[in-house]
Design an enzyme around this catalytic site. Structure first.
Site, PDB file in Angstrom:
ATOM      1  N   GLU A  60      16.548  69.678  21.815  1.00  0.00           N
ATOM      2  CA  GLU A  60      15.671  70.484  21.055  1.00  0.00           C
ATOM      3  C   GLU A  60      14.422  70.177  20.522  1.00  0.00           C
ATOM      4  O   GLU A  60      13.517  71.017  20.499  1.00  0.00           O
ATOM      5  CB  GLU A  60      16.431  70.984  19.829  1.00  0.00           C
ATOM      6  CG  GLU A  60      17.657  72.035  20.114  1.00  0.00           C
ATOM      7  CD  GLU A  60      18.896  71.230  20.874  1.00  0.00           C
ATOM      8  OE1 GLU A  60      18.997  69.849  20.696  1.00  0.00           O
ATOM      9  OE2 GLU A  60      19.895  72.057  21.481  1.00  0.00           O
ATOM     10  N   HIS A 129      28.944  74.974  14.003  1.00  0.00           N
ATOM     11  CA  HIS A 129      28.291  76.012  14.866  1.00  0.00           C
ATOM     12  C   HIS A 129      28.322  77.367  14.109  1.00  0.00           C
ATOM     13  O   HIS A 129      28.226  78.350  15.101  1.00  0.00           O
ATOM     14  CB  HIS A 129      29.026  76.090  16.439  1.00  0.00           C
ATOM     15  CG  HIS A 129      28.885  74.914  17.276  1.00  0.00           C
ATOM     16  ND1 HIS A 129      28.734  73.512  17.068  1.00  0.00           N
ATOM     17  CD2 HIS A 129      28.254  74.895  18.660  1.00  0.00           C
ATOM     18  CE1 HIS A 129      28.499  72.781  17.998  1.00  0.00           C
ATOM     19  NE2 HIS A 129      28.042  73.562  18.896  1.00  0.00           N
TER      20      HIS A 129
END
Lengths: 326, 337
Positions: A60, A129
């Site tokens: 990321e 998540h």
């Protein structure tokens, strides 16, 4: 107008902007050959090719960092983070680079960059998540944070984000991808960044929400209507800049408000919006402002427990009744 | 190299040295705030690389950036004004020591988070590839310390996967703050880290500006011809502490002295005299000129005004965007009006 899902509306906004401007390109995990982990970019790779639909490593900092660099050269990248939970891995680039470079170098660099990320819980993905940490990103001046609650806004806001000269974090909600609504066909249909919007009019109580909590608030308003209560629903749409005007205008008529967010309550959107209501409209307060938010626990996997922790339509309904009786 | 170019290179190195010595003094006087990381001892690298960098080559570096700012072509006046936080600084007094840039000169900063600019460099190169600027190479400078952070690995990996024209340059000054390379890095030769990404790499010496110039010119040419990234590790030494607040307990004076004998300015001076490009007297004159430029830069910076208070909120965004909160004093002031 065409009736479509929020997924289709987002996909259409991306497609149209890529057709319109060669400088727009997408990069992220599985955006290309796979077609997007949420199928938002399905068909893009075949149509636009690998130069403009760029599969990246699962990295990321590289995804956001290189998008920033590319934006500095005049391109208009749309970097996709599979979920906002992974934005923490890219936090430095979002906070210390994207939000600051324009200011810190006296305006020399511009970063016309969009970071798309999926937020929200309710899909049994476990604590790491399932978060809704949107407000964290709205803390930083220099970044714009947008999160639509209807398919039409999703299209209009994403197109504005891509055309914006500033870095924008565009937050989607996975459980809203199937939500249907009327969406303008106009290729130049733009919704302004940093403008709240009244999604339902009413004079009895103001419900402030954004993203997934907008349809929940609208449902709660339907339930309240059955009791003869007219709730006004204000959709923030942008968390930064935060447009309080429609909220205050509404509150001055209703004198009562419920603020709803999917994320945790402490230091949250409800905290900010209610503080501003007290600052801007103290003389109009007839009852303490109520906040509805997620129970403060890492979200559990078990479906029943998970739903217990997440804010529900009924919670909004009951909170509205409470401020009316207060 | 033309004679004038050789002499300009010398003068540039001396300007960097004198300007930073002056900055250290101004720091002690409290005229420069925040952090101040001096480049003294490493000048042959910024001067050498910049002398072969082409206008289309983007340059980006870390926070030890004064030398780079000057070598990139920023007027020493604008560098000194930035150090003093003045409006005529290259970042309008908003960035300070660690955040100097000039996009007109293709110099993209001056970045203060260790290693964070490394993925940005991959993006700069991507921008050139995407826009068909086939002749451009992005030169990304970083210290040995930043090769131990994740950004470095994500950036290098991406540059190889996407075959981006980046010259990755590690200025190995042998200390990450006060920690020696072998105490912080699993491999003592930084260049070895490129092997993990199948990337061409090399280690060269960095105290001789002519050698730096020659080696970097060769590698830039190779990238231009063959594409793809390349990692160069350049051995150097910083004579001063990590920053002005460094007590330097981690190394002894003899070590610093030994390296000072390898002084890049001294080496180049000797080269110029031995090769009859300049006389000692001629170089002394250049020293005086450099000192004068630094004097003028200081005067200019002192005279430059502070940024106007009304500009506090300028450049947060490009597009007109409301300020959420102007601070208690300013909010109070506007309420009174």
């Amino acid at each position: 107008m065409t009736r479509m899902t929020m997924r289709e509306a987002i996909s259409k906004a991306l497609w149209e902007e890529m057709e319109r401007d060669e400088r727009v390109f997408i990069q992220g995990e599985e955006v290309g050959v796979w077609g997007g982990t949420y199928a938002v970019t399905k068909g893009f790779y075949d149509h636009f090719g690998e130069k403009r639909v760029r599969d990246t490593p699962i990295a990321e900092a590289a995804i956001v960092g290189s998008a920033i660099g590319a934006a500095m050269t005049g391109l208009r990248p749309v970097a996709e983070l599979m979920t906002i939970n992974f934005a923490f891995v890219a936090m430095d680039h979002i906070v210390n680079e994207a939000a600051k470079l324009h200011y810190m170098f006296g305006g020399q660099f511009t970063l016309p960059l969009v970071i798309r990320a999926v937020s929200g819980g309710g899909r049994q993905l476990g604590a790491t998540h399932s978060q809704s940490p949107d407000v964290i990103f709205a803390h930083f001046p220099g970044l714009k944070v947008v999160s639509p609650g209807t398919p039409a806004d999703a299209k209009g806001l994403l197109k504005s984000a891509i055309r914006s000269e500033d870095p924008v974090l565009f937050i989607e909600n996975a459980t809203l991808y199937q939500m249907k609504g009327e969406v303008p066909d106009d290729e130049d249909y733009l919704e302004p960044l940093g403008k709240s919007k009244v999604q339902r009019e009413g004079d009895d109580v103001t419900i402030v929400a954004y993203s997934k909590m907008v349809p929940a608030a609208l449902k709660a308003a339907d339930m309240l209507a059955e009791d003869g209560i007219n709730a006004e629903v204000v959709d923030l749409r942008s968390l930064r800049p935060l447009d309080m005007d429609p909220v205050i205008a509404s509150f001055k008529r209703t004198n009562r408000a419920v603020i709803v967010e999917e994320g945790w309550r402490s230091y949250g959107v409800g905290a900010e919006v209610s503080a501003r209501i007290y600052e801007l409209a103290f003389d109009y307060v007839d009852a303490p402002v109520k906040r509805v938010a997620q129970a403060e626990v890492p979200l559990p996997y078990n479906a029943e427990l998970e739903q217990l922790a997440l804010p529900q339509t009924e919670d909004i309904y009951h909170a509205a009744k409470e401020v009316l009786n207060g | 190299m033309e004679k004038k170019e050789s002499l300009d290179l010398y003068k540039e190195m001396v300007i960097i040295r004198r300007l930073e010595e002056r900055a250290a003094e101004l720091y002690q006087l409290g005229k420069i705030g925040g952090f101040l990381h001096l480049y003294i001892g490493q000048e042959a690298i910024s001067a050498g690389i910049s002398s072969v960098r082409q206008p289309q080559d983007r340059l980006i570096t870390a926070y030890r950036d004064h030398g780079w700012a000057i070598s990139a072509g920023i007027d020493p006046k604008a560098v000194m004004a930035e150090l003093l936080g003045k409006v005529d600084g290259c970042s309008k007094g908003r960035g300070g020591s660690m955040h100097m840039a000039d996009t007109e000169l293709n110099f993209w900063g001056g970045h203060a988070i260790v290693g964070a600019h490394i993925p940005l460099a991959a993006g700069l190169a991507l921008g050139d590839v995407y826009q068909g600027n086939d002749d451009a190479v992005t030169i990304c400078m970083f210290g040995d310390g930043s090769t131990n952070i994740g950004f470095f690995h994500e950036g290098l990996n991406l540059s190889k996967v996407w075959n981006l024209p980046v010259l990755w340059v590690c200025e190995n000054n042998q200390y990450g703050m006060g920690t020696t390379v072998d105490r912080a890095s699993a491999v003592s030769e930084i260049r070895q880290k490129a092997e993990g990404y199948g990337m061409a790499n090399e280690r060269i010496e960095g105290m001789d500006v002519m050698a730096v110039r020659q080696e970097v010119a060769r590698v830039l040419e190779k990238i231009r011809k063959e594409g793809g990234p390349y990692l160069l590790e350049i051995m150097t030494y910083r004579y001063r502490g990590h920053s002005m607040g460094d007590p330097e307990r981690y190394r002894d004076k003899a070590e610093v002295k030994k390296w000072e004998e390898e002084d890049p300015i001294g080496i180049y001076r000797k080269y110029l005299i031995e090769n009859k490009i300049a006389t000692a007297k001629g170089l002394d004159e250049l020293d005086d000129e450099a000192l004068q430029i630094v004097d003028e830069a200081e005067k200019f910076a002192e005279a430059s005004p502070n940024p106007d208070k009304s500009t506090l909120f300028e450049n947060i965004y490009v597009e007109p965007t409301p300020v959420e909160y102007r601070g208690y004093a300013l909010e109070h002031e506007s309420e009174e009006q």
